[in-house]
Design a protein around this motif. Structure first.
Motif, mmCIF file in Angstrom:
data_model
loop_
_atom_site.group_PDB
_atom_site.id
_atom_site.type_symbol
_atom_site.label_atom_id
_atom_site.label_comp_id
_atom_site.label_asym_id
_atom_site.label_seq_id
_atom_site.Cartn_x
_atom_site.Cartn_y
_atom_site.Cartn_z
ATOM 1 N N GLY A 133 0.797 -1.221 0.000
ATOM 2 C CA GLY A 133 0.000 0.000 0.000
ATOM 3 C C GLY A 133 0.829 1.269 0.000
ATOM 4 N N ALA A 134 2.132 1.152 -0.238
ATOM 5 C CA ALA A 134 2.986 2.339 -0.281
ATOM 6 C C ALA A 134 2.702 3.198 -1.504
ATOM 7 C CB ALA A 134 4.459 1.929 -0.250
ATOM 8 N N ILE A 135 2.080 2.606 -2.524
ATOM 9 C CA ILE A 135 1.577 3.371 -3.663
ATOM 10 C C ILE A 135 0.182 2.835 -3.960
ATOM 11 C CG2 ILE A 135 2.561 1.781 -5.396
ATOM 12 C CD1 ILE A 135 3.029 4.235 -7.197
ATOM 13 N N SER A 136 -0.715 3.710 -4.353
ATOM 14 C CA SER A 136 -2.073 3.275 -4.651
ATOM 15 C C SER A 136 -2.124 2.623 -6.023
ATOM 16 C CB SER A 136 -3.030 4.470 -4.616
ATOM 17 O OG SER A 136 -2.790 5.333 -5.725
ATOM 18 N N ALA A 137 -3.104 1.761 -6.211
ATOM 19 C CA ALA A 137 -3.278 1.116 -7.507
ATOM 20 C C ALA A 137 -3.556 2.158 -8.585
ATOM 21 C CB ALA A 137 -4.411 0.102 -7.438
ATOM 22 N N GLU A 138 -4.333 3.171 -8.241
ATOM 23 C CA GLU A 138 -4.656 4.215 -9.214
ATOM 24 C C GLU A 138 -3.396 4.920 -9.697
ATOM 25 O OE1 GLU A 138 -7.720 8.013 -9.613
ATOM 26 O OE2 GLU A 138 -7.025 7.387 -7.629
ATOM 27 N N ALA A 139 -2.526 5.292 -8.748
ATOM 28 C CA ALA A 139 -1.293 5.987 -9.119
ATOM 29 C C ALA A 139 -0.362 5.072 -9.905
ATOM 30 C CB ALA A 139 -0.591 6.508 -7.870
ATOM 31 N N CYS A 141 -1.089 2.342 -11.731
ATOM 32 C CA CYS A 141 -1.605 1.964 -13.051
ATOM 33 C C CYS A 141 -1.563 3.126 -14.041
ATOM 34 C CB CYS A 141 -3.018 1.416 -12.927
ATOM 35 S SG CYS A 141 -3.081 -0.223 -12.169
ATOM 36 N N ALA A 142 -1.464 4.360 -13.559
ATOM 37 C CA ALA A 142 -1.387 5.528 -14.434
ATOM 38 C C ALA A 142 0.037 5.846 -14.878
ATOM 39 C CB ALA A 142 -1.994 6.745 -13.740
ATOM 40 N N LEU A 143 1.039 5.206 -14.271
ATOM 41 C CA LEU A 143 2.427 5.451 -14.667
ATOM 42 C C LEU A 143 2.640 5.013 -16.110
ATOM 43 C CD1 LEU A 143 4.204 4.066 -11.469
ATOM 44 C CD2 LEU A 143 3.960 6.480 -12.095
ATOM 45 N N THR A 144 3.418 5.784 -16.858
ATOM 46 C CA THR A 144 3.625 5.470 -18.270
ATOM 47 C C THR A 144 5.097 5.227 -18.575
ATOM 48 O OG1 THR A 144 3.830 7.824 -18.834
ATOM 49 C CG2 THR A 144 1.646 6.825 -19.013
ATOM 50 N N ASP A 145 5.332 4.406 -19.611
ATOM 51 C CA ASP A 145 6.705 4.195 -20.073
ATOM 52 C C ASP A 145 7.015 5.191 -21.190
ATOM 53 O OD1 ASP A 145 5.525 3.216 -22.393
ATOM 54 O OD2 ASP A 145 6.110 1.124 -22.047
ATOM 55 N N ALA A 146 8.177 5.052 -21.798
ATOM 56 C CA ALA A 146 8.607 6.015 -22.819
ATOM 57 C C ALA A 146 7.718 5.994 -24.054
ATOM 58 C CB ALA A 146 10.053 5.730 -23.212
ATOM 59 N N ASP A 147 6.982 4.906 -24.266
ATOM 60 C CA ASP A 147 6.097 4.791 -25.427
ATOM 61 C C ASP A 147 4.655 5.159 -25.095
ATOM 62 O OD1 ASP A 147 8.145 3.858 -27.150
ATOM 63 O OD2 ASP A 147 7.966 1.857 -26.266
ATOM 64 N N GLY A 148 4.414 5.633 -23.870
ATOM 65 C CA GLY A 148 3.075 6.020 -23.486
ATOM 66 C C GLY A 148 2.197 4.881 -23.004
ATOM 67 N N VAL A 149 2.765 3.678 -22.855
ATOM 68 C CA VAL A 149 2.016 2.535 -22.327
ATOM 69 C C VAL A 149 1.954 2.658 -20.811
ATOM 70 C CG1 VAL A 149 1.947 0.009 -22.104
ATOM 71 C CG2 VAL A 149 2.782 1.067 -24.223
ATOM 72 N N THR A 150 0.763 2.534 -20.238
ATOM 73 C CA THR A 150 0.646 2.634 -18.794
ATOM 74 C C THR A 150 0.988 1.302 -18.134
ATOM 75 O OG1 THR A 150 -1.682 1.966 -18.663
ATOM 76 C CG2 THR A 150 -1.215 4.309 -19.068
ATOM 77 N N PHE A 151 1.325 1.375 -16.861
ATOM 78 C CA PHE A 151 1.572 0.143 -16.096
ATOM 79 C C PHE A 151 0.322 -0.724 -16.083
ATOM 80 C CE2 PHE A 151 1.466 -2.201 -12.044
ATOM 81 C CZ PHE A 151 2.603 -2.986 -12.205
ATOM 82 N N GLY A 152 -0.830 -0.099 -15.962
ATOM 83 C CA GLY A 152 -2.078 -0.848 -15.972
ATOM 84 C C GLY A 152 -2.276 -1.596 -17.276
ATOM 85 N N GLU A 153 -1.976 -0.947 -18.402
ATOM 86 C CA GLU A 153 -2.107 -1.595 -19.710
ATOM 87 C C GLU A 153 -1.125 -2.748 -19.852
ATOM 88 O OE1 GLU A 153 -3.612 2.341 -22.238
ATOM 89 O OE2 GLU A 153 -1.463 1.875 -22.073
ATOM 90 N N ALA A 154 0.119 -2.531 -19.408
ATOM 91 C CA ALA A 154 1.123 -3.587 -19.496
ATOM 92 C C ALA A 154 0.747 -4.768 -18.603
ATOM 93 C CB ALA A 154 2.491 -3.040 -19.110
ATOM 94 N N ALA A 158 -0.260 -8.700 -19.650
ATOM 95 C CA ALA A 158 0.436 -9.845 -19.051
ATOM 96 C C ALA A 158 -0.511 -10.771 -18.296
ATOM 97 C CB ALA A 158 1.536 -9.356 -18.120
ATOM 98 N N GLY A 159 -1.804 -10.442 -18.291
ATOM 99 C CA GLY A 159 -2.783 -11.323 -17.677
ATOM 100 C C GLY A 159 -3.265 -10.919 -16.304
ATOM 101 N N PHE A 160 -2.981 -9.675 -15.890
ATOM 102 C CA PHE A 160 -3.397 -9.213 -14.565
ATOM 103 C C PHE A 160 -4.484 -8.149 -14.702
ATOM 104 C CE2 PHE A 160 0.886 -10.821 -14.120
ATOM 105 C CZ PHE A 160 0.759 -11.663 -13.020
ATOM 106 N N ASP A 161 -5.363 -8.099 -13.716
ATOM 107 C CA ASP A 161 -6.477 -7.161 -13.723
ATOM 108 C C ASP A 161 -6.103 -5.915 -12.928
ATOM 109 O OD1 ASP A 161 -8.828 -5.781 -13.597
ATOM 110 O OD2 ASP A 161 -10.011 -7.393 -12.688
ATOM 111 N N PRO A 162 -5.906 -4.779 -13.599
ATOM 112 C CA PRO A 162 -5.546 -3.553 -12.866
ATOM 113 C C PRO A 162 -6.555 -3.172 -11.798
ATOM 114 C CG PRO A 162 -5.232 -3.265 -15.237
ATOM 115 C CD PRO A 162 -5.960 -4.565 -15.054
ATOM 116 N N LEU A 163 -7.819 -3.549 -11.974
ATOM 117 C CA LEU A 163 -8.851 -3.189 -11.007
ATOM 118 C C LEU A 163 -8.705 -3.960 -9.701
ATOM 119 C CD1 LEU A 163 -11.979 -2.933 -13.336
ATOM 120 C CD2 LEU A 163 -10.526 -1.083 -12.479
#
Length: 392
Positions: A133-139, A141-154, A158-163
């Motif tokens: 819980g040191a970082i929220s799921a919302e924060a 999952c909104a992080l982006t890589d250099a190509d604009g892909v979010t952590f949530g999308e990645a 990979a088979g995980f549910d961001p929700l």
């Protein structure tokens, strides 16, 4: 018997040298598949948690488990040992314990945390931060890589549910003790194996300098508002501020649009700052940002400073350290480290300790990172003996 050579061809970086393996990218996913296969070969029950971390269980999962492991991702162009050594050594320790005829009476697990280095999404120890819980799921999952892909999308790919991501009390409550083996990332260790006593306070800040994009040949110097100048001033200020054992580093500068004959319209600079405690670390950051603001003002530019991650000073559990010393030797040296680890994130919630394997060159986060085979073998023995002591 597995060793690091099994991973040598995965994620090689031909441009930077070394390895580039980042959370949920092709190389890291290949290593996760390798870990899953190796764990299952040993009869371990592999269960991913909802934040993308992998758990391989020896015994039925439950409270009070003895957990070891590390990560498989790297910094861009990183070395072969940072992270994977801890994972490979954990599997080798299981082999050694089985060869000794040992069966744990407490549950024992090997864990692989996702995106420990923050090399893709910018925040280090993302898997353990989400779990605690040191970082929220919302924060996260909104992080982006250099190509604009979010952590949530990645994660979803990979088979995980961001929700379903976020603090995982079930996983956290199962950990009775966590011991992470890691290559030492400086020259502080003079014997094959040591302990970590503490982790320096550390964080990452992003400084965005905004000016006016223009033509490199047609624009007179006196007419320019060039954000590269205050960005350069921030780099120099970081070196000046790093005194008295503090560390301040700019390892990444990204100009926009990035053309050779173009005055940049904006420049992003990432500052990494570390010191013995929070006040001193904040003091270093304030010195750098003050210099950056002054330089931006002089050039007619603006600067915005954002804190992207933070970790306070960590002192590892004295009781668990005593247990480790009781297992591997009372004279085992302990030393502080300037490097962050998942063990440091978990330390606020569960008893945590770290074993270090000697690094003769002191080079880390670079292709020259190294540990001698005999020292790595000594690390496996120390880890296995520790796990045997704790899991009886």
């Amino acid at each position: 018997m597995i060793d690091l050579a099994d991973l040598a061809d995965v994620g090689r970086d031909p441009r930077r040298g070394g390895y580039s393996r980042h959370g949920f990218d092709r190389a890291e996913l290949e290593l996760r598949a390798w870990f899953t296969e190796q764990a299952r070969r040993r009869g371990l029950d592999v269960r991913p948690d909802r934040n993308g971390n992998l758990w391989a269980w020896w015994g039925e999962p439950g409270p009070g488990a003895v957990v070891t492991g590390s990560h498989l991702d790297s910094v861009p162009g990183g070395g072969a040992f940072d992270g994977p050594l801890g994972v490979v050594s954990a599997l080798q320790a299981v082999d050694l314990l089985r060869a000794r005829g040992f069966t744990p009476t407490r549950p024992l697990a090997v864990v692989v945390f996702v995106e420990e280095e923050g090399g893709r999404f910018g925040v280090a120890c993302l898997g353990s931060r989400l779990m605690t819980g040191a970082i929220s799921a919302e924060a996260a999952c909104a992080l982006t890589d250099a190509d604009g892909v979010t952590f949530g999308e990645a994660a979803h790919a990979a088979g995980f549910d961001p929700l379903r991501m976020g603090r995982d009390d079930r996983a956290l409550s199962s950990v009775g003790a966590f011991v992470e083996l890691h290559v030492e990332q400086g020259r502080g260790l003079e014997v094959p194996v040591g302990l970590a006593s503490s982790i320096l306070a550390h964080g990452r800040w992003r400084l965005t300098f905004t000016g006016e994009g223009n033509h490199a040949g047609a624009t007179l110097v006196e007419d320019r508002r060039d954000p590269m100048l205050p960005a350069a001033a921030a780099v120099l200020a970081a070196r000046r501020a790093a005194t008295g054992g503090a560390r301040a580093t700019v390892g990444r500068v990204v100009p926009n649009p990035g053309g050779t004959n173009v005055i940049a319209s904006s420049v992003d600079v990432w500052l990494d700052a570390r010191a013995d405690d929070e006040p001193r670390t904040r003091e270093v950051v304030e010195a750098v940002t003050a210099a950056a603001r002054e330089a931006a003002r002089d050039e007619g530019c603006e600067v915005v400073v954002r804190e992207e991650s933070w970790g306070g000073t960590v002192t590892f559990d004295a009781g668990l350290m005593a247990e480790v010393r009781a297992a591997i030797g009372a004279d085992t040296p302990a030393l502080p480290t300037g490097a962050g680890h998942d063990a440091g994130v978990l330390a606020a919630h569960v008893p945590t300790a770290m074993l270090f394997v000697r690094n003769p060159t002191g080079v880390s986060h670079a292709p020259g990172e190294h540990a001698e085979p005999d020292d790595c073998a000594a690390g496996v023995v120390a880890l296995a003996t520790t796990l045997e002591h704790l899991a009886r």
